[in-house]
Design an enzyme around this catalytic site. Sequence first.
Site, PDB file in Angstrom:
ATOM      1  CG  ASN A  60      66.958  69.341  28.992  1.00  0.00           C
ATOM      2  OD1 ASN A  60      67.369  68.634  29.910  1.00  0.00           O
ATOM      3  ND2 ASN A  60      67.739  69.733  27.980  1.00  0.00           N
ATOM      4  CD1 TRP A  61      64.033  71.106  34.882  1.00  0.00           C
ATOM      5  CD2 TRP A  61      64.240  69.727  36.634  1.00  0.00           C
ATOM      6  NE1 TRP A  61      62.904  71.222  35.643  1.00  0.00           N
ATOM      7  CE2 TRP A  61      62.996  70.382  36.718  1.00  0.00           C
ATOM      8  CE3 TRP A  61      64.583  68.807  37.618  1.00  0.00           C
ATOM      9  CZ2 TRP A  61      62.101  70.149  37.772  1.00  0.00           C
ATOM     10  CZ3 TRP A  61      63.698  68.563  38.660  1.00  0.00           C
ATOM     11  CH2 TRP A  61      62.475  69.237  38.730  1.00  0.00           C
ATOM     12  CE  LYS A  62      69.512  73.278  28.772  1.00  0.00           C
ATOM     13  NZ  LYS A  62      70.135  73.670  27.537  1.00  0.00           N
ATOM     14  N   GLY A  64      69.529  78.059  24.766  1.00  0.00           N
ATOM     15  CA  GLY A  64      70.286  78.726  25.829  1.00  0.00           C
ATOM     16  C   GLY A  64      70.868  80.066  25.435  1.00  0.00           C
ATOM     17  N   GLY A 120      64.300  74.550  28.300  1.00  0.00           N
ATOM     18  CA  GLY A 120      65.478  74.368  29.152  1.00  0.00           C
ATOM     19  C   GLY A 120      65.433  75.332  30.328  1.00  0.00           C
ATOM     20  N   GLY A 121      66.134  76.447  30.203  1.00  0.00           N
ATOM     21  CA  GLY A 121      66.282  77.406  31.305  1.00  0.00           C
ATOM     22  C   GLY A 121      64.973  77.769  31.995  1.00  0.00           C
TER      23      GLY A 121
HETATM   24  C1  PEP Z   1      66.932  72.759  25.835  1.00  0.00           C
HETATM   25  O1  PEP Z   1      67.773  72.534  26.676  1.00  0.00           O
HETATM   26  O2  PEP Z   1      66.408  71.833  25.210  1.00  0.00           O
HETATM   27  C2  PEP Z   1      66.520  74.147  25.567  1.00  0.00           C
HETATM   28  C3  PEP Z   1      65.663  74.374  24.618  1.00  0.00           C
HETATM   29  O3  PEP Z   1      67.104  75.113  26.356  1.00  0.00           O
HETATM   30  P1  PEP Z   1      66.612  76.656  26.485  1.00  0.00           P
HETATM   31  O4  PEP Z   1      65.129  76.648  26.645  1.00  0.00           O
HETATM   32  O5  PEP Z   1      67.319  77.159  27.717  1.00  0.00           O
HETATM   33  O6  PEP Z   1      67.043  77.348  25.235  1.00  0.00           O
END
Ligand code: PEP
Length: 245
Positions: free
Chosen positions: A9-11, A172, A228-229
């Site tokens: 998930n690149w947000k 996050g 995510g990150g």
């Molecule tokens: C996400 O955005 O779905 C997520 C799990 O973020 P992260 O891996 O940065 O916690």
Amino acid sequence: MRKKICAGNWKMYKTPKEAGEFFDSILASLKSNVKGGEIVIFPPALVCESVAKYVNGSSVHWGLQNSYFESKGAFTGENSPDVAKAMGATYVLVGHSERRKIFSESDSLLAKKVAYVQSIGLTPMLCVGEDLSERETGRTNEVILGQLDEGLKSADRKKPFVIAYEPVWAIGTGKVATPEQAEEAHVALRERLGGLGESTRILYGGSVKPENAGELAAKKNIDGFLVGGASLEAKGFLQILSSLQ
Ligand code: PEP
């Protein structure tokens, strides 16, 4: 046997150029036999066209981070899942905690999105997860099972869907769920799905990194990750993918 998924998930990160650099690296590594499961990338909407140019026709899937529940109309600012499908998308992320919290998306809205996405032949990836106070007051299962039931209320359970268990306190924050905490939630979700539990893929998300992916991936009920990150950088993302082998 459930096929594992490594989803990114690149947000609201990455330009089209940066997306191209990421896929140059990913696609080259896949050719040289890096394995671990199906890759799905959720780019920001404005970057989807560039991503499609790179990955359509490859083994990499992509999808929208959010969509509306109609094909077209006077819905200023929304994304049409039908247009995404025509561009080559195969997935839509539904109910990410940032959509639920920042944009106040309700379970009933999310149920409409899940049903619509399925109706046009895309696969919804429904996110569920408790926040810290809910965990600390022993309400984790009540919350995640409630979100599961509500999100799938209008779904066609014969059509594909994927669940992502993402504890809000782990997203996050660098604070990953322990493999035991994640496994416990996945078992509860799988049981709640009844006859579909065995075939439904349930991903874990929340501060997954190359360093912690292996011990999470070793759990029987974790069918992959929503990252995510750590999905923003090709090398780390590929290491996470490899942990799913
Ligand atoms: C996400 O955005 O779905 C997520 C799990 O973020 P992260 O891996 O940065 O916690």
